[in-house]
Every structure is written in C-alpha cells, then in structure tokens.
Design an enzyme around this catalytic site. Structure first.
Site, PDB file in Angstrom:
ATOM      1  N   CYS A 219      12.040  11.673  -3.949  1.00  0.00           N
ATOM      2  CA  CYS A 219      11.521  10.474  -4.614  1.00  0.00           C
ATOM      3  C   CYS A 219      12.010   9.225  -3.887  1.00  0.00           C
ATOM      4  CB  CYS A 219      11.964  10.450  -6.073  1.00  0.00           C
ATOM      5  SG  CYS A 219      11.530  11.912  -7.007  1.00  0.00           S
ATOM      6  N   LEU A 220      11.243   8.731  -2.972  1.00  0.00           N
ATOM      7  CA  LEU A 220      11.617   7.546  -2.204  1.00  0.00           C
ATOM      8  C   LEU A 220      10.685   6.375  -2.499  1.00  0.00           C
ATOM      9  CD1 LEU A 220      13.487   6.355  -0.027  1.00  0.00           C
ATOM     10  CD2 LEU A 220      11.871   7.165   1.691  1.00  0.00           C
ATOM     11  N   SER A 225       7.757  -0.575  -3.060  1.00  0.00           N
ATOM     12  CA  SER A 225       8.497  -0.169  -1.865  1.00  0.00           C
ATOM     13  C   SER A 225       7.854   1.055  -1.258  1.00  0.00           C
ATOM     14  CB  SER A 225       9.962   0.125  -2.215  1.00  0.00           C
ATOM     15  OG  SER A 225      10.635   0.698  -1.114  1.00  0.00           O
ATOM     16  N   SER A 227       6.613   1.555   3.013  1.00  0.00           N
ATOM     17  CA  SER A 227       7.132   1.603   4.376  1.00  0.00           C
ATOM     18  C   SER A 227       8.480   0.899   4.499  1.00  0.00           C
ATOM     19  CB  SER A 227       6.130   0.964   5.348  1.00  0.00           C
ATOM     20  OG  SER A 227       4.935   1.722   5.393  1.00  0.00           O
ATOM     21  N   ARG A 331     -24.824  29.594  14.036  1.00  0.00           N
ATOM     22  CA  ARG A 331     -25.815  28.598  13.631  1.00  0.00           C
ATOM     23  C   ARG A 331     -26.821  28.391  14.762  1.00  0.00           C
ATOM     24  NH1 ARG A 331     -28.686  26.035   9.661  1.00  0.00           N
ATOM     25  NH2 ARG A 331     -28.928  23.781  10.069  1.00  0.00           N
ATOM     26  N   GLY A 403     -22.508  19.809  10.210  1.00  0.00           N
ATOM     27  CA  GLY A 403     -23.627  19.088   9.635  1.00  0.00           C
ATOM     28  C   GLY A 403     -23.468  18.925   8.133  1.00  0.00           C
ATOM     29  N   GLY A 404     -24.587  19.020   7.409  1.00  0.00           N
ATOM     30  CA  GLY A 404     -24.560  18.842   5.961  1.00  0.00           C
ATOM     31  C   GLY A 404     -23.695  19.873   5.259  1.00  0.00           C
ATOM     32  N   GLU A 427       5.668  10.237   4.933  1.00  0.00           N
ATOM     33  CA  GLU A 427       6.826  10.447   5.818  1.00  0.00           C
ATOM     34  C   GLU A 427       6.964   9.290   6.814  1.00  0.00           C
ATOM     35  OE1 GLU A 427       8.650  12.532   4.800  1.00  0.00           O
ATOM     36  OE2 GLU A 427       7.752  14.437   4.278  1.00  0.00           O
ATOM     37  N   ARG A 439      10.847   0.381  19.294  1.00  0.00           N
ATOM     38  CA  ARG A 439      12.273   0.003  19.265  1.00  0.00           C
ATOM     39  C   ARG A 439      13.074   0.835  20.248  1.00  0.00           C
ATOM     40  NH1 ARG A 439      13.134  -0.535  12.674  1.00  0.00           N
ATOM     41  NH2 ARG A 439      12.359  -2.687  12.471  1.00  0.00           N
TER      42      ARG A 439
END
Length: 444
Positions: A219-220, A225, A227, A331, A403-404, A427, A439
């Site tokens: 649970c973050l 909140s 990123s 097909r 296709g469809g 994540e 970075r």
C-alpha cells in the site's frame, strides 16, 4: 505508515516430512500447518529417493532448509519428463531461449508453464468477467513454492534468485497476466519482511504468507500521492504512554476488500480498493526495520517489483504473438492464409524481435539485481520502461492482426491488451523510469 499487510488465515494441510521416511509420530521434522510446497503422495517415492542421496549428516543436522528448493526441482523434473514424453516442440510456449537457462531454470519454467496451462489459462477469462479473485489457485501456486520465491528456506521459502523468478513469472503470465501480477506483488511484500524483519517477525508472518494462508498488499499509492511517493500523507505516531503506533491515512490501489471495489480496465482478477486507516493501532513489535527507515525499505522492494512487472509483460506479449501467428496461419483472405502476405510476415517479425529484446533486457536487469551491480536500479528502470511499452505495443499489434475478432472478448487478445496497459503506470510510471535513467546518466 508506508505499507500495511492485511490478510486472512485458512488452516493449511498438515504435511510432515516423516511421511517420506516413515518416521515415528514423535518426530518434529515438519513445517507446522503449511503444505510442504504441495508435494503430493504421487511424488513421495521419487522425492524420498532424491533426499536419500544427501549426506546422512545433512539429514541429521539441518536438511529442512533445503526441502523447498528440492521440492520445486522435483516437480519441475516431473513436468519436464512429461513434456518430453508427451509433447512436441510446437506444444511448448516459446517463453525463453533454452540455451540461456540453467538446468534448474528449465525445470522451474516447465513447472510454471504446466501450472499456467492447467490452473490459470482455462479460467482466466471467467475470472476477468466476474472479477473473481482466485485465492484457491494462488494457494495451489504457493503449494509449488511460488508464494515465497525470494524468501529464505528457514521460513519455508524457495530462496531463488531474481533471474529465477523472472523465468517463473513469465511462464505464469503467459497463462494469466492479472493473477500472476498479484503473485509478484505478494512475493515482493514477503521479500521485504524476509530482508528487513526481525527473526520474530519472520517466523511469525512468513510461513503463513508463503503458504498464502495470509495474503499481502503493498500500500504505497494515496489519493494525493502517486509518482511523488515522498509526498504521502499517512502518518504513524506513537501513542502517548505506549510503544504502539497509531496509523491514520488513506491508501489507494490496494488489493484488499475495504471500501468500494474499483472498476478497472484490466487486472480484474485482483480486487482494487481504498484502505482507510483511522487510529489503527499497530504494536511496535510489528515495525519493519528501524523507525525512520520506512521510506527506504518501501522503495527497496520496487526494483524487484519492476523486474517482475516487466517479465509479466513479456509473458503476455509472448502469448499474444503465439496466438496471432497461429491465427495468421489459419485465417484466409483473398484466397490464401494471411501469413503468406509479406506485410503480415514483417509485422510478426517485428513483434517477435520486440518480445525477445524485452526478455533480454529483463534478464539483464534481474542478473544485475542478483549481483548488486552498480547502476542496477537504472538497468531495472530501462528494462521496465522498454519491456512494458514494447510488449503492450506487441499485444496491440496482435489485436490489429486479428481484425474485428481481436476486439471481441470471445478471443483472449483483448484481455491481454487491457491487462498490460497498466504496466506502464504502476511500480513507477514509465516517465519516472526515464527520470531514474537520466539521473544515473548525469552522474557520469
């Protein structure tokens, strides 16, 4: 207040090692009430033979920590034998290049592939339609050792590497991305407790978690909140005159049944709700790591989680490629199979190249983590960014070639497209992955 683990218990089947050796009932060689990686009676004879080859002193003084991995290998060898006797090469999903796998990894892959084929793939569409959380299937996976892949063997884990885990999760995701993705999160939570918890915490919680009698949640994310994880608002404060912590806050995107279930584009076989904590009392003995280290501990699990979610993308994309190649062979349009058109061949060639490139990047990132290599976090970010973007595109291209029919839920392609879409977000979004890479680049 960065992470809370909730779950529920279910009495596990008692499976004692003494059954393998006809030991007296007074023997204490057992893992309590948890199944020993689901070793059924059909495997007793061959597993006992494998154990009997170990030095007697090892059996006397501490063979228990080796049992989970040996059990996993035993099941993998059985699976490998079955495949070699009953299946042609075309029957086996091309999930990895065999020459890049160790003999153990080939066994793990075949075990996971068999499980996905028998326990996930036949039911995945119904789970998706009904929003069913397949706890029974997850516990069967735990019975094979997939509930504690990275955990130490003294608590019943398999103690495999990140590279081993990537092999397993790709093979499982081939059958069902959504359910496998939950399993990767559960393994990440277990690994955090195993690495940062005290022995008391490890032996209290991990056996139940590894057997998946308890289910974990990371649970973050919060309403304000995402990123920017450092801006989370949930607090943990010690109560006056007590060593207990009092938690207050709201966590979103947690796989638990508190609050209204969210209706999602994909990942429908795992519930997503809000967890609201109002004056939740947590004993200080349940603090993972030292006070003030919670943020670092929480983020430490994300590198592994990013590799896992990337490898789930590879597994899903490989399924979509295989299904599309088969469809293109059967097909017919304009008097011939559509695979005979050069445009189709070129598209399939690009798709297969993208899947293989993604797989190799994930493998490299997993090996970097295992080796604690300098720049491993950047390697993981590259793999997560590339694999999740690329494999989603592969699945989308697969839908286009159908296709469809690809747009209908009678065919599985659209489900894989929906399930893979979120991988570029969770994540750490892929925009954050680019920031991590940049970075690292600017440090040089």
């Amino acid at each position: 207040g960065w992470c809370v683990f909730f779950g529920y218990r279910n009495a596990g089947e008692k499976l004692r090692v003494r059954k393998l050796f006809s030991l007296p009932s007074s023997s204490s060689l057992a893992y309590g009430n948890r199944p020993l990686l689901g070793i059924g009676s059909v495997f007793f004879h061959s597993f006992a033979m494998l154990i009997s080859n170990l030095p007697f002193r090892l059996l006397q003084t501490g063979f228990r920590p080796f049992l989970p991995k040996l059990a996993l290998l035993e099941r993998g060898m059985s699976s490998l034998s079955s495949l070699s006797n009953n299946s042609s090469d075309s029957d086996t999903p091309r999930v990895w290049n065999d020459r890049r796998l160790t003999p153990e990894q080939m066994q793990f892959r075949n075990l996971a592939s068999d499980f996905a084929k028998e326990e996930l793939m036949p039911f995945a569409a119904e789970w998706d339609r009904s929003g069913h959380f397949p706890v029974a299937a997850l516990r069967k996976a735990a019975g094979l050792g997939f509930g504690g892949i990275y955990c130490d063997q003294d608590v019943g884990g398999s103690r495999l590497s990140r590279a081993d885990g990537a092999v397993i999760f790709e093979a499982l995701a081939y059958g069902d991305v959504s359910t496998t993705a939950y399993l990767t999160v559960h393994n990440m939570c277990c690994s955090i407790i195993d690495r940062f918890g005290t022995d008391e915490q490890r032996f209290c919680w991990l056996p139940g978690l590894i057997a998946m009698d308890l289910l974990s949640s990371y649970c973050l994310t919060e309403p304000s909140s995402g990123s920017d994880a450092a801006s989370l608002q949930t607090t943990a404060r010690q109560a006056v005159g007590s060593t207990d912590y009092i938690l207050n806050g709201t966590k979103g995107m947690a796989g638990l049944s508190f609050g209204r279930p969210e209706h999602k584009l994909g990942w429908r076989s795992q519930p997503t709700t809000t967890v609201i904590m109002e004056d939740v009392k947590v004993p200080s003995k349940n603090l993972i790591g030292a006070e003030g280290q919670g943020f670092q501990v929480a983020l430490s699990g994300l590198d592994s989680g990013r590799v896992n979610i990337a490898t789930c993308s590879v597994g899903g994309a490989q399924f979509c490629f295989d299904a599309t190649e088969e469809y293109a062979r059967t097909r017919h349009q304009f008097g011939k199979a559509i695979i005979e058109f050069q445009n189709t061949q070129f598209k399939l060639a690009d798709m297969l190249t993208d899947v293989q490139a993604s797989r190799l990047m994930v493998q490299d990132a997993a090996l970097s983590l295992d080796a604690s290599a300098p720049g491993a976090t950047a390697s993981v970010a590259m793999a997560k960014r590339f694999a999740t973007d690329t494999c989603y595109r592969v699945c989308n291209d697969a839908l286009q070639l159908h296709g469809g029919y690809g747009y209908l839920n009678d065919y599985p392609i659209e489900r894989y497209v929906r399930d893979l879409r979120v991988h570029t977000i969770l994540e750490g979004t892929n925009e954050i992955m680019r920031l991590v890479i940049a970075r690292q680049m600017l440090k040089k």
